[in-house]
Design a protein around this motif. Sequence first.
Motif, PDB file in Angstrom:
ATOM      1  N   CYS A  10       0.810  -1.361  -0.081  1.00  0.00           N
ATOM      2  CA  CYS A  10      -0.176   0.213  -0.062  1.00  0.00           C
ATOM      3  C   CYS A  10       0.844   1.195   0.113  1.00  0.00           C
ATOM      4  CB  CYS A  10      -0.868  -0.038   1.139  1.00  0.00           C
ATOM      5  SG  CYS A  10      -2.300   1.019   1.113  1.00  0.00           S
ATOM      6  N   ASP A  11       0.922   1.998   1.056  1.00  0.00           N
ATOM      7  CA  ASP A  11       1.533   3.221   1.221  1.00  0.00           C
ATOM      8  C   ASP A  11       2.853   3.373   2.066  1.00  0.00           C
ATOM      9  OD1 ASP A  11       0.047   3.060   3.480  1.00  0.00           O
ATOM     10  OD2 ASP A  11      -0.533   5.083   3.719  1.00  0.00           O
ATOM     11  N   GLU A  12       3.436   1.994   2.558  1.00  0.00           N
ATOM     12  CA  GLU A  12       4.670   2.027   3.089  1.00  0.00           C
ATOM     13  C   GLU A  12       5.688   1.188   2.415  1.00  0.00           C
ATOM     14  OE1 GLU A  12       2.148   3.524   6.935  1.00  0.00           O
ATOM     15  OE2 GLU A  12       2.114   1.566   5.524  1.00  0.00           O
ATOM     16  N   THR A  13       6.898   1.507   2.185  1.00  0.00           N
ATOM     17  CA  THR A  13       7.944   0.641   1.636  1.00  0.00           C
ATOM     18  C   THR A  13       8.710   0.271   2.737  1.00  0.00           C
ATOM     19  OG1 THR A  13       8.115   2.199  -0.431  1.00  0.00           O
ATOM     20  CG2 THR A  13       9.800   0.437   0.068  1.00  0.00           C
ATOM     21  N   GLY A  14       8.538  -1.219   3.124  1.00  0.00           N
ATOM     22  CA  GLY A  14       9.166  -1.620   4.112  1.00  0.00           C
ATOM     23  C   GLY A  14      10.198  -2.509   3.564  1.00  0.00           C
ATOM     24  N   ILE A  15      11.412  -2.783   4.094  1.00  0.00           N
ATOM     25  CA  ILE A  15      12.574  -3.617   3.985  1.00  0.00           C
ATOM     26  C   ILE A  15      13.161  -4.020   5.237  1.00  0.00           C
ATOM     27  CG2 ILE A  15      14.662  -4.017   2.733  1.00  0.00           C
ATOM     28  CD1 ILE A  15      12.541  -3.255   0.970  1.00  0.00           C
ATOM     29  N   ALA A  16      13.242  -5.395   5.190  1.00  0.00           N
ATOM     30  CA  ALA A  16      13.856  -5.952   6.581  1.00  0.00           C
ATOM     31  C   ALA A  16      15.052  -7.254   6.100  1.00  0.00           C
ATOM     32  CB  ALA A  16      13.125  -6.581   7.666  1.00  0.00           C
ATOM     33  N   ILE A  17      15.810  -7.510   6.908  1.00  0.00           N
ATOM     34  CA  ILE A  17      16.640  -8.845   6.739  1.00  0.00           C
ATOM     35  C   ILE A  17      16.647  -9.536   8.076  1.00  0.00           C
ATOM     36  CG2 ILE A  17      19.090  -9.552   6.602  1.00  0.00           C
ATOM     37  CD1 ILE A  17      19.770  -7.060   4.777  1.00  0.00           C
ATOM     38  N   TYR A  18      16.139 -10.886   8.000  1.00  0.00           N
ATOM     39  CA  TYR A  18      15.672 -11.733   9.479  1.00  0.00           C
ATOM     40  C   TYR A  18      16.700 -12.858   9.255  1.00  0.00           C
ATOM     41  CZ  TYR A  18      13.365 -14.287  12.641  1.00  0.00           C
ATOM     42  OH  TYR A  18      13.047 -15.008  13.854  1.00  0.00           O
ATOM     43  N   ASP A  19      17.460 -13.109  10.261  1.00  0.00           N
ATOM     44  CA  ASP A  19      18.250 -14.348  10.271  1.00  0.00           C
ATOM     45  C   ASP A  19      17.458 -15.349  11.502  1.00  0.00           C
ATOM     46  OD1 ASP A  19      20.518 -16.165  12.020  1.00  0.00           O
ATOM     47  OD2 ASP A  19      21.424 -15.243  10.176  1.00  0.00           O
ATOM     48  N   ASP A  20      17.337 -16.495  10.851  1.00  0.00           N
ATOM     49  CA  ASP A  20      16.520 -17.662  11.900  1.00  0.00           C
ATOM     50  C   ASP A  20      17.229 -17.886  13.049  1.00  0.00           C
ATOM     51  OD1 ASP A  20      18.918 -19.199  10.725  1.00  0.00           O
ATOM     52  OD2 ASP A  20      17.497 -20.669  10.810  1.00  0.00           O
ATOM     53  N   GLN A  22      19.718 -15.178  14.657  1.00  0.00           N
ATOM     54  CA  GLN A  22      20.218 -14.021  15.223  1.00  0.00           C
ATOM     55  C   GLN A  22      18.992 -13.088  15.319  1.00  0.00           C
ATOM     56  OE1 GLN A  22      24.107 -12.214  13.869  1.00  0.00           O
ATOM     57  NE2 GLN A  22      23.985 -13.958  12.716  1.00  0.00           N
ATOM     58  N   GLY A  23      17.789 -13.350  14.710  1.00  0.00           N
ATOM     59  CA  GLY A  23      16.682 -12.468  14.630  1.00  0.00           C
ATOM     60  C   GLY A  23      16.761 -11.170  13.704  1.00  0.00           C
ATOM     61  N   LEU A  24      16.172 -10.330  13.942  1.00  0.00           N
ATOM     62  CA  LEU A  24      16.045  -9.174  12.991  1.00  0.00           C
ATOM     63  C   LEU A  24      17.275  -8.213  12.813  1.00  0.00           C
ATOM     64  CD1 LEU A  24      14.009  -7.661  11.194  1.00  0.00           C
ATOM     65  CD2 LEU A  24      13.526  -6.286  13.035  1.00  0.00           C
ATOM     66  N   LEU A  25      18.000  -8.478  11.810  1.00  0.00           N
ATOM     67  CA  LEU A  25      19.305  -7.746  11.595  1.00  0.00           C
ATOM     68  C   LEU A  25      18.980  -6.374  10.955  1.00  0.00           C
ATOM     69  CD1 LEU A  25      21.111 -10.722   9.923  1.00  0.00           C
ATOM     70  CD2 LEU A  25      21.094 -10.108  12.471  1.00  0.00           C
ATOM     71  N   ALA A  26      18.011  -6.068  10.319  1.00  0.00           N
ATOM     72  CA  ALA A  26      17.804  -4.824   9.676  1.00  0.00           C
ATOM     73  C   ALA A  26      16.522  -4.316   9.478  1.00  0.00           C
ATOM     74  CB  ALA A  26      18.567  -4.462   8.446  1.00  0.00           C
ATOM     75  N   HIS A  27      16.053  -3.032   9.582  1.00  0.00           N
ATOM     76  CA  HIS A  27      14.529  -2.881   9.525  1.00  0.00           C
ATOM     77  C   HIS A  27      14.408  -1.483   9.104  1.00  0.00           C
ATOM     78  CE1 HIS A  27      10.574  -1.349  11.541  1.00  0.00           C
ATOM     79  NE2 HIS A  27      10.430  -1.913  10.431  1.00  0.00           N
ATOM     80  N   GLN A  28      14.261  -1.082   7.677  1.00  0.00           N
ATOM     81  CA  GLN A  28      13.951   0.094   6.869  1.00  0.00           C
ATOM     82  C   GLN A  28      12.613   0.260   6.700  1.00  0.00           C
ATOM     83  OE1 GLN A  28      16.544   2.369   6.586  1.00  0.00           O
ATOM     84  NE2 GLN A  28      17.833   0.972   7.613  1.00  0.00           N
ATOM     85  N   LEU A  29      12.035   1.348   6.925  1.00  0.00           N
ATOM     86  CA  LEU A  29      10.749   1.701   6.622  1.00  0.00           C
ATOM     87  C   LEU A  29      10.474   3.361   6.178  1.00  0.00           C
ATOM     88  CD1 LEU A  29       7.740   0.559   6.794  1.00  0.00           C
ATOM     89  CD2 LEU A  29       7.570   1.753   8.806  1.00  0.00           C
ATOM     90  N   TYR A  30       9.893   3.308   4.957  1.00  0.00           N
ATOM     91  CA  TYR A  30       9.342   4.606   4.275  1.00  0.00           C
ATOM     92  C   TYR A  30       7.913   4.661   4.370  1.00  0.00           C
ATOM     93  CZ  TYR A  30       8.893   8.732   1.350  1.00  0.00           C
ATOM     94  OH  TYR A  30       8.550   9.802   0.571  1.00  0.00           O
ATOM     95  N   ASP A  61      20.327   0.380   2.153  1.00  0.00           N
ATOM     96  CA  ASP A  61      20.575   0.738   3.609  1.00  0.00           C
ATOM     97  C   ASP A  61      20.446  -0.515   4.541  1.00  0.00           C
ATOM     98  OD1 ASP A  61      20.925   3.455   2.760  1.00  0.00           O
ATOM     99  OD2 ASP A  61      18.718   3.879   3.184  1.00  0.00           O
ATOM    100  N   ALA A  62      19.549  -1.324   4.290  1.00  0.00           N
ATOM    101  CA  ALA A  62      19.303  -2.569   5.101  1.00  0.00           C
ATOM    102  C   ALA A  62      20.902  -3.515   5.098  1.00  0.00           C
ATOM    103  CB  ALA A  62      18.203  -3.343   4.672  1.00  0.00           C
ATOM    104  N   PHE A  63      21.125  -3.467   3.906  1.00  0.00           N
ATOM    105  CA  PHE A  63      22.491  -4.297   3.923  1.00  0.00           C
ATOM    106  C   PHE A  63      23.348  -3.778   4.605  1.00  0.00           C
ATOM    107  CE2 PHE A  63      21.037  -6.256  -0.320  1.00  0.00           C
ATOM    108  CZ  PHE A  63      21.132  -7.634   0.212  1.00  0.00           C
ATOM    109  N   LYS A  64      23.669  -2.401   4.749  1.00  0.00           N
ATOM    110  CA  LYS A  64      24.550  -1.733   5.540  1.00  0.00           C
ATOM    111  C   LYS A  64      24.192  -1.689   7.024  1.00  0.00           C
ATOM    112  CE  LYS A  64      25.701   2.162   1.885  1.00  0.00           C
ATOM    113  NZ  LYS A  64      25.259   3.465   1.720  1.00  0.00           N
ATOM    114  N   GLN A  65      22.997  -1.733   7.280  1.00  0.00           N
ATOM    115  CA  GLN A  65      22.528  -1.850   8.616  1.00  0.00           C
ATOM    116  C   GLN A  65      23.130  -3.289   9.297  1.00  0.00           C
ATOM    117  OE1 GLN A  65      18.503  -1.066   9.508  1.00  0.00           O
ATOM    118  NE2 GLN A  65      18.498  -1.539  11.698  1.00  0.00           N
ATOM    119  N   ALA A  66      22.690  -4.183   8.453  1.00  0.00           N
ATOM    120  CA  ALA A  66      22.820  -5.420   8.690  1.00  0.00           C
ATOM    121  C   ALA A  66      24.466  -5.976   8.723  1.00  0.00           C
ATOM    122  CB  ALA A  66      21.998  -6.491   8.159  1.00  0.00           C
ATOM    123  N   ASP A  67      25.211  -5.256   8.118  1.00  0.00           N
ATOM    124  CA  ASP A  67      26.621  -5.486   7.747  1.00  0.00           C
ATOM    125  C   ASP A  67      26.829  -6.957   6.878  1.00  0.00           C
ATOM    126  OD1 ASP A  67      29.310  -5.129   7.673  1.00  0.00           O
ATOM    127  OD2 ASP A  67      29.592  -6.133   9.618  1.00  0.00           O
TER     128      ASP A  67
END
Length: 342
Positions: A10-20, A22-30, A61-67
Amino acid sequence: MRILGIESSCDETGIAIYDDEQGLLAHQLYSQVKVHADYGGVVPELASRDHVRKTIPLIEDAFKQADCGPEDLDGVAYTAGPGLVGALLVGSSIGRSLAYGWNVPAVAVHHMEGHLLAPMLDEDVPEFPFIALLVSGGHSMIVKVDGIGQYTILGESIDDAAGEAFDKTAKLLGLDYPGGPLLAKLAEKGEPEVYRFPRPMTDRPGLDMSFSGLKTFAANTINSEKDENGEISEQVKANIAHAFQTAVIDTLVIKCKRALKEHNIKRLVIAGGVSANVYLRETLQKVMTGMQGRVYYPRTEFCTDNGAMIAYAGMQRLKAKQYAPMDMRAKPRWPLDELEAI
């Protein structure tokens, strides 16, 4: 295993990287709120164009956040439906293309399954089975959940969703977009029992809901309180907002209690944008305490649309090897109970 999640329904662009592990490694939302504010609602074409502009930069940005990088991924999950077809096509085409280019599986995720599983992002998670109340701008439904993909829809709105009714009533009150959270804030200033709104479909058996009539009732109440200049005071607006919110929440609570008792279950999950409503949370907390049960809900940041819930749901499907076909598809309508069980 590690997965990239893309949300663009809809009207949010959400990106995340999840590791089974380590859990949530990155979370980006616009959020596109500013894009649609002048129109008083989501303009599908503008939403699609904005997803095109924002998705790839947010992934970077998510890749940078999650390294980490694409070489560290085991899959790409994207929202395939339901939602606005143009917006879905953006996320689906990008997700499918990246998966193909990176030589990893693609996973098509049901948007409402993402919401339903969002509480699993926390450490304290509900055990199966449980009853789920999914309430957002586009959907309102009560679901019996026996496991991932094992969903029985017990009831749903036959017209406006609860969040949609909030937004439309807020607009009638002259509030800015998005109006739902603003109406809830205004309701805090309202005086109780000044107005009595109906609790639709609570005097009959079943778990289906209806909220369009409440919007009409609110419109008639607003018109009846206008002065000769067509204006109403801020306190009257607050009183109407309070009465409207109370009616919607009471209706949802009555239906949830009925579902829990009918199925002898004492675990309730609430998810979706409206699950961030403070009054709803407080009321259901009291109800579940009285029933010697428990209520679970996502963190506030994961109530509205986000990539984290898509990444988590996608991980469950990835582990089960339920991959998306090579041809990219978007499903603006997609019944939740059609999903394959895990």
